[in-house]
Design an enzyme around this catalytic site. Structure first.
Site, PDB file in Angstrom:
ATOM      1  N   HIS A  37      94.765  54.637  56.439  1.00 44.41           N
ATOM      2  CA  HIS A  37      96.099  55.215  56.229  1.00 44.41           C
ATOM      3  C   HIS A  37      97.149  54.248  56.769  1.00 44.41           C
ATOM      4  O   HIS A  37      97.003  53.708  57.853  1.00 44.41           O
ATOM      5  CB  HIS A  37      96.179  56.560  56.971  1.00 44.41           C
ATOM      6  CG  HIS A  37      97.553  57.126  57.051  1.00 44.41           C
ATOM      7  ND1 HIS A  37      98.181  57.422  58.248  1.00 44.41           N
ATOM      8  CD2 HIS A  37      98.440  57.453  56.070  1.00 44.41           C
ATOM      9  CE1 HIS A  37      99.379  57.912  58.004  1.00 44.41           C
ATOM     10  NE2 HIS A  37      99.564  57.936  56.697  1.00 44.41           N
ATOM     11  N   HIS A 114     106.511  50.812  57.520  1.00 45.45           N
ATOM     12  CA  HIS A 114     106.230  52.174  57.989  1.00 45.45           C
ATOM     13  C   HIS A 114     107.137  52.417  59.175  1.00 45.45           C
ATOM     14  O   HIS A 114     106.743  52.253  60.326  1.00 45.45           O
ATOM     15  CB  HIS A 114     104.764  52.363  58.387  1.00 45.45           C
ATOM     16  CG  HIS A 114     104.434  53.794  58.706  1.00 45.45           C
ATOM     17  ND1 HIS A 114     103.648  54.169  59.775  1.00 45.45           N
ATOM     18  CD2 HIS A 114     104.810  54.948  58.104  1.00 45.45           C
ATOM     19  CE1 HIS A 114     103.541  55.493  59.800  1.00 45.45           C
ATOM     20  NE2 HIS A 114     104.239  55.985  58.806  1.00 45.45           N
TER      21      HIS A 114
END
Length: 323
Positions: A37, A114
């Site tokens: 992830h 991110h």
């Protein structure tokens, strides 16, 4: 770059090529494949601007408190410790990729993102390609599922980059049920790219994002997570696609506030990973079972081995049918 944590070796670098011929003849959508992830978040740049994927309040805090708030953001942005090469050596074959241009920067350069910006996408893809060059019977799924601050020129740049870096390794769009490892090996394909944006629709080498759905539970509660994952797995057969089971917990704002200094790994992930891994151990690949499973901090448990070993259940099932 971080060094490889203790206990992570290259024992899974060739796991696909080592599978039984019975498994390499099965559709890849029926095999168990370990993934990561936010795969690229092993390094983020605390000196760069906050990413456009963040809410206005986060951008304000980062501006007001600058370096201190970015150090906190780093603890909550990083979901992996291993580099691409280390993840590949450990057996990871699916990469969850989020990309963005950088505000104020001229040109069309694209970065992983991110919360904070990571490496240039081209550098990461080159690392993956080098691994594939050295391991001719391994393949990877690259899932470009979030694009930020990207105009058509950025998309064109990235799509061309994928073709430049991987060339003939890119698997052309086909019928999902017909994609087996044997098929990939026969055609010398090693990369399946999913692109969740209409700009890639005209490219026969870039698969549409709907061929690899990844339902997101968006919870900090493991019970709710497992209920959600089992419900979506029960619906996957009718999709006719690959399928990503996101075995991850997602922090809420209050979660981050409570564990501000400790960060994602220490506050939320480490205490829950063993519980999540126990659930993974109870799963089964196949027509109605799991396919790709993603995790945070893939090196903290025996995640990749656990997922890979689930494929043995398919062999046992075949043997039972014969008896």
């Amino acid at each position: 770059m971080k060094t490889r944590p203790t206990g992570i070796g290259a024992s899974n670098a060739n796991w696909m090529s080592s599978l039984s011929p019975k498994l390499t003849a099965m559709p890849l959508k029926h095999l168990a494949v370990p993934g990561s992830h936010d795969s690229f978040s092993f390094w983020v740049d605390v000196k760069a601007p906050v990413g456009p994927d963040q809410k206005a309040i986060v951008k304000y805090l980062a501006t007001a408190f600058r370096f201190v708030s970015k150090k906190v953001m780093k603890k909550w942005s990083m979901t992996q410790n291993l580099t691409f090469k280390e993840q590949l050596d450990a057996g990871i074959r699916y990469f969850d990729l989020r990309v963005s241009s950088k505000p104020g920067e001229s040109g069309t350069e694209i970065y992983f993102i991110h919360g904070l910006f990571g490496h240039k996408v081209r550098d990461g893809l080159s690392d993956i390609n080098s691994f594939l060059d050295a391991h001719g019977k391994e393949m990877v799924f690259l899932d470009f599922n979030h694009h930020y601050a990207m105009g058509m020129e950025h998309h064109t740049y990235l799509i061309n980059m994928l073709q430049e870096v991987f060339g003939p390794k890119l698997c052309k769009i086909g019928v999902v049920e017909e994609i087996t490892l044997d098929y990939l090996w026969e055609n010398k394909y090693q990369v399946i790219v999913f692109y969740h944006h209409p700009s890639a629709e005209s490219c026969p080498l870039i698969w549409p994002g709907n061929k690899c759905p990844a339902p997101w539970a968006n919870t900090t509660d493991t019970t709710k997570l497992f209920q959600f994952l089992e419900t979506t797995l029960g619906e996957r057969a009718k999709m006719g696609s690959f399928h990503v089971t996101q075995a991850i917990l997602t922090p809420r704002v209050k979660t981050i506030v409570k564990g501000l200094v400790r960060g994602l790994r220490n506050y939320l992930v480490e205490r829950n990973l063993p519980i999540i891994l126990t659930w993974v151990e109870t799963q089964k690949p196949g027509v109605d079972g799991i396919n790709i499973i993603t995790s945070d901090f893939v090196e903290l448990t025996d995640f990749a081995n656990t997922v890979i070993n689930l494929n043995n259940l398919l062999l046992n099932e075949q043997d039972q049918k014969k008896t």
